[in-house]
Design a protein around this motif. Sequence first.
Motif, PDB file in Angstrom:
ATOM      1  N   GLU A 758      33.516  34.027  39.204  1.00 11.87           N
ATOM      2  CA  GLU A 758      34.797  34.526  39.705  1.00 11.87           C
ATOM      3  C   GLU A 758      35.706  34.898  38.538  1.00 11.87           C
ATOM      4  O   GLU A 758      35.661  34.271  37.474  1.00 11.87           O
ATOM      5  CB  GLU A 758      35.482  33.477  40.590  1.00 11.87           C
ATOM      6  N   GLU A 759      36.502  35.933  38.794  1.00  7.50           N
ATOM      7  CA  GLU A 759      37.556  36.374  37.870  1.00  7.50           C
ATOM      8  C   GLU A 759      36.982  36.635  36.469  1.00  7.50           C
ATOM      9  O   GLU A 759      37.362  36.006  35.480  1.00  7.50           O
ATOM     10  CB  GLU A 759      38.665  35.340  37.806  1.00  7.50           C
ATOM     11  N   ILE A 760      36.072  37.594  36.422  1.00  7.79           N
ATOM     12  CA  ILE A 760      35.482  37.994  35.138  1.00  7.79           C
ATOM     13  C   ILE A 760      36.291  39.166  34.585  1.00  7.79           C
ATOM     14  O   ILE A 760      36.372  40.232  35.197  1.00  7.79           O
ATOM     15  CB  ILE A 760      34.016  38.430  35.323  1.00  7.79           C
ATOM     16  N   ASN A 761      36.892  38.942  33.446  1.00  6.92           N
ATOM     17  CA  ASN A 761      37.704  39.977  32.805  1.00  6.92           C
ATOM     18  C   ASN A 761      37.266  40.110  31.355  1.00  6.92           C
ATOM     19  O   ASN A 761      37.111  39.101  30.645  1.00  6.92           O
ATOM     20  CB  ASN A 761      39.189  39.628  32.882  1.00  6.92           C
ATOM     21  N   ALA A 762      37.065  41.352  30.929  1.00  5.00           N
ATOM     22  CA  ALA A 762      36.639  41.576  29.543  1.00  5.00           C
ATOM     23  C   ALA A 762      37.119  42.941  29.078  1.00  5.00           C
ATOM     24  O   ALA A 762      37.250  43.882  29.870  1.00  5.00           O
ATOM     25  CB  ALA A 762      35.122  41.478  29.423  1.00  5.00           C
ATOM     26  N   LYS A 763      37.394  42.998  27.784  1.00  6.48           N
ATOM     27  CA  LYS A 763      37.751  44.276  27.148  1.00  6.48           C
ATOM     28  C   LYS A 763      37.315  44.173  25.697  1.00  6.48           C
ATOM     29  O   LYS A 763      38.057  43.724  24.832  1.00  6.48           O
ATOM     30  CB  LYS A 763      39.248  44.536  27.261  1.00  6.48           C
ATOM     31  N   ILE A 764      36.071  44.607  25.436  1.00  5.33           N
ATOM     32  CA  ILE A 764      35.440  44.394  24.133  1.00  5.33           C
ATOM     33  C   ILE A 764      35.316  45.740  23.421  1.00  5.33           C
ATOM     34  O   ILE A 764      34.639  46.654  23.913  1.00  5.33           O
ATOM     35  CB  ILE A 764      34.050  43.758  24.297  1.00  5.33           C
ATOM     36  N   PRO A 765      35.948  45.888  22.261  1.00  6.50           N
ATOM     37  CA  PRO A 765      35.779  47.136  21.493  1.00  6.50           C
ATOM     38  C   PRO A 765      34.398  47.163  20.829  1.00  6.50           C
ATOM     39  O   PRO A 765      33.841  46.118  20.461  1.00  6.50           O
ATOM     40  CB  PRO A 765      36.890  47.065  20.455  1.00  6.50           C
ATOM     41  N   THR A 799      37.294  36.496  29.665  1.00  9.65           N
ATOM     42  CA  THR A 799      37.594  35.287  30.423  1.00  9.65           C
ATOM     43  C   THR A 799      36.773  35.267  31.709  1.00  9.65           C
ATOM     44  O   THR A 799      36.500  36.312  32.298  1.00  9.65           O
ATOM     45  CB  THR A 799      39.090  35.205  30.777  1.00  9.65           C
ATOM     46  N   ILE A 800      36.385  34.047  32.096  1.00  5.22           N
ATOM     47  CA  ILE A 800      35.690  33.824  33.366  1.00  5.22           C
ATOM     48  C   ILE A 800      36.376  32.647  34.043  1.00  5.22           C
ATOM     49  O   ILE A 800      36.512  31.559  33.440  1.00  5.22           O
ATOM     50  CB  ILE A 800      34.196  33.516  33.149  1.00  5.22           C
ATOM     51  N   GLY A 801      36.802  32.872  35.298  1.00  4.21           N
ATOM     52  CA  GLY A 801      37.509  31.805  35.999  1.00  4.21           C
ATOM     53  C   GLY A 801      36.634  30.590  36.189  1.00  4.21           C
ATOM     54  O   GLY A 801      36.941  29.499  35.711  1.00  4.21           O
ATOM     55  N   LYS A 802      35.544  30.725  36.870  1.00  5.25           N
ATOM     56  CA  LYS A 802      34.621  29.618  37.079  1.00  5.25           C
ATOM     57  C   LYS A 802      33.241  30.153  37.381  1.00  5.25           C
ATOM     58  O   LYS A 802      33.066  31.311  37.798  1.00  5.25           O
ATOM     59  CB  LYS A 802      35.094  28.696  38.189  1.00  5.25           C
ATOM     60  N   VAL A 803      32.266  29.289  37.200  1.00  3.89           N
ATOM     61  CA  VAL A 803      30.866  29.613  37.480  1.00  3.89           C
ATOM     62  C   VAL A 803      30.279  28.469  38.274  1.00  3.89           C
ATOM     63  O   VAL A 803      30.266  27.311  37.817  1.00  3.89           O
ATOM     64  CB  VAL A 803      30.059  29.845  36.188  1.00  3.89           C
ATOM     65  N   ILE A 804      29.847  28.764  39.480  1.00  2.56           N
ATOM     66  CA  ILE A 804      29.234  27.781  40.359  1.00  2.56           C
ATOM     67  C   ILE A 804      27.819  28.251  40.692  1.00  2.56           C
ATOM     68  O   ILE A 804      27.594  29.437  40.958  1.00  2.56           O
ATOM     69  CB  ILE A 804      30.050  27.587  41.652  1.00  2.56           C
ATOM     70  N   GLY A 805      26.876  27.336  40.691  1.00  2.00           N
ATOM     71  CA  GLY A 805      25.513  27.696  41.031  1.00  2.00           C
ATOM     72  C   GLY A 805      24.730  26.516  41.535  1.00  2.00           C
ATOM     73  O   GLY A 805      25.253  25.401  41.652  1.00  2.00           O
TER      74      GLY A 805
END
Length: 1011
Positions: A758-765, A799-805
């Motif tokens: 959830e809530e995966i945000n990235a901005k990688i040059p 950023t990653i909010g959480k990871v559930i599996g």
Amino acid sequence: MNPILKGSLGIAKTKTFRGLFVLFLLYKLIFNQFTANWLVPHFVSKYTLIKMEGKFTCFSLFYGIEIQDLSLSPGGPFALTKFFTAKEIRIRYNLPALLFGKIRLSDISIIDSNIRIEEREGNWNLSYLLKPKQNTKEEVSQKAKGDTLTEIPTYLPLQLSAYLKLKGMSIQYIRDTGNLQYFSLQNFDFETNLITNRFTSIPLNVEAFNQLDELLINLNSERPISIELKSNQVNWKESLPMSLRLEWDRTESPELFLFATNIGKDDINLEVRGKPVQTGLRLVSDIHFDPKEDVLKIQQFDLRVIGQSWIKLKGLISKLSTDTPDVNLDIVSSDIKLGALQPTLKQLEGILPEMNVSGDLSLEGTGIHGNWNLTKANVKLNANKVNVKLGKSKPHSLDATNLDLMADLDFGTKQKPTTEIPFPILKSFTINPSQINYNQATIAASGNYSQSSGINVLLALDKLQLAEYSQGIAGKLKMSLETSGESFANLHLNSKINIDGFRYQIDRSRSPASHLNLDLSANLLFNKPFGLKEIQVSNLDLDQRTLTGNRAIELKMKGNVTPGETLFAQVSPLDLKLTTPNLLIVLPLVLKEKVSPIQNLLGLQPKISLNARYVQDSNSKQISANLNADLPGLEMNDLKLITDISISGPNTNEILIKQFKLNAFGGVLKTSLSGKLSKTNQPKPPLGPYFGNIDLDFSIVSPQKRYLAKGVSVHGDLGLNLKIKDYDINGEFSTKLPILSYNNQKCPGETCKAFLLEEINAKIPIQHNLKFQPEESLIIGDKSIFIKNYGRVNSPNVTIGKVIGTHPNIPNMPFEYVKKQKDSPGFSAFIEYKENFANIESLKSYSMDGIILGKNLVFNLGNLDPKNMEFRGNLLIRDIDLKQLMAPKVRDKIDDGKLKADLNIKVRDLSEPIANLDLFFSIFQIGRDFGKSALNVISAQNFLIDRITDSYPINKIDVSLSRGLVYADVYFDRSLLSLIMKLEDGKISQQRMPLANFLKRAQNEIQTYQE
């Protein structure tokens, strides 16, 4: 005085008479046999190297010369050997006849002559006949500029009559080097007499025959020619009949014509490489013209081989004096027995390649009938058990073969060739049902053609073994081909091809046997006689199946091709359907190895539909295509690819990508590529031979949660934008995904694997240099330029909010891999890809009530070759609670599950990451229960180890991995038991444990907690 005598004396006293009398005396003084015997040899020896001897019996400027006992000797080392001798030479002509426009060569005779051509030590006697002459550069250039002559103009109308006679001529050819040492031709007799009509030019081609009125050629009519030949290979001495007589008189009405020959012998004996060889070849003919009946009769034309008559031709040509003579010629007898050649071939074994021939051929029934405007020709060939074998190669056989062709011809037509009728002479032809049985294959043909009704030809082929004619393809071919059309401007082809046991070879890999079927329907359009304008393929069906009948490949295609200076080709459409399991059965190993790894991506029955267009001229190529694909392995049933590419330059100097777009999953996945590839003079181009200026965009956009494929669902945006300019690649990778989930499509169940991010945000040059060549490792030496921030802390760009599996060890139990904090995401890091390496800073991940920190993380991609890639980094693990990895019923039995550790990783050469991985894992805080488990993994369980772990508190555990081997040390705090059980340095060590054993022990130990 007598008046007549008085008048004559008066004339004699005049100046004119005295002048003419003086000229007459000078002429007789020069042109007489006595002067010629001295003067001619003198001039010959002065201007050439020839020594001339002979006796002139006549020497006249106006009427010719006669010489007896003539001999010509060259100079130099051949001075004692005569080059040419003749008992008598007569050159008689009538020069005054030129005043009447006539050239009369009344007698050119050479009697009992001999020509000797000799070579000694590389020198030829011919080179010592004339004095050497060097052409100046101007003369050579003038000759080079001269135009090629097609005729010699005479300007005045002339008529030629000539008589040539060679009687008893001998020719000798002698060498002391080379393969041929001696050749002699004796008793050569030749006689010709010709008279021409009036002409003003002499053509230098076959049109010169049109100027002949009378022609007589007589060759050795009284005696045979004697031939002698000596060489390294062949010795031959034979008296060979060579009689030929040709008479042609066009002044008669009707014309007179006679042609008769008796050439060759039924028994010719020669010696080849010391072996006697008997053979025979003879042509006997008798052709003459009967002027009363106006008929040219072929009374005899017999070609004989080794005493057997192979072809006998008879017939006549009547009404020869008319514009349309009638022709009736037939092969009345033909019995070609190839077995008669076998004794001769047997005698030549070791000289010629081994050859065996047998069987009978016949051309009987072949003939031509009719007149100039309507001629019927037929060809009949019959073969019976014909076998031909060369060396150890496979024999060629024709068994019970017959061929029957008929044609109607019009040689007098004035019609020019057209697209519809490329052969105006050919009015019609018929292929009567014919059959050829060749090497157990059967070829059947039939059909007809006429200028009025068109063409219809059927060809059938059966049981043709392809392996006999091709090294790379095998199978039994069966084919039917039908050609039809109203004219040759538009031909329609229908063909069906079946290959049983079809196999093909690529390099050394050979495919298994299969069945291949091909159906073709096409039109051939022409815009000039046999000038192909367009090929229209209205239907092409290809079907390949396994030997059990299961389909592997299905191909359907329509299209057209227009050849010429501008080549145009179009496919609309091409449909391809594969059945992957069956395809792997029929593929050769080299292709099977390439297809097998992507079998799961292709799925069971992938399908491709293609519409494409290709245009090529002298300097450019245009390619445009529209492709749709269904790839069930990727659950991608709507893949669409659109391309528009232009290639220019004779050596593909520039590739212009106008459009390259790919869409899939209902438009969620999009890719576009545009730009230009160019060849320049700069060294080491980055993209093969090209420098690029290209824009690449890749994106996944889903406004709401959407299932894509293979258990992956997505909600949000993901994009990759790259700009390739020469050696530099610049761009950005960005995501804004509220949800990204995956399951292995086995949920719920014991084997279910599912994850939710959830809530995966990235901005990688991204910045990459294609010119970069790795010289020194980044993980060797000072890394401060990469890991020091000098007090500056970059804000996280990933950023990653959480990871559930699903739990890694316990089925059907959820597990929180990354735990979201109140005001911050569960995972954050700053990642920058620059100068061909990725620098990862401020990595922070909350998991199992603890935190994992990343420091000094560097991933060097180098030149994108895995062999040159490397990675290094440090992970700080703080207060991770290992109890959360256990089942709920086990957690309460464990007092302390907290873990503190440091992990250092270093790996070079990612082509073999395990073998090149160096890892150091130091645990400096661990609960007693997990410490005991760690010791069980390192050392085998026994009573002593159990007592040690029960009595000694574990202080630290160090584990390292190098070259696939595990090294471990477990350190204990001192206690009372250490006085009784002495431990060396207060630790238990394990050296050089294989990684596979270590992992197996760890898995077994974890399993004990689940029980």
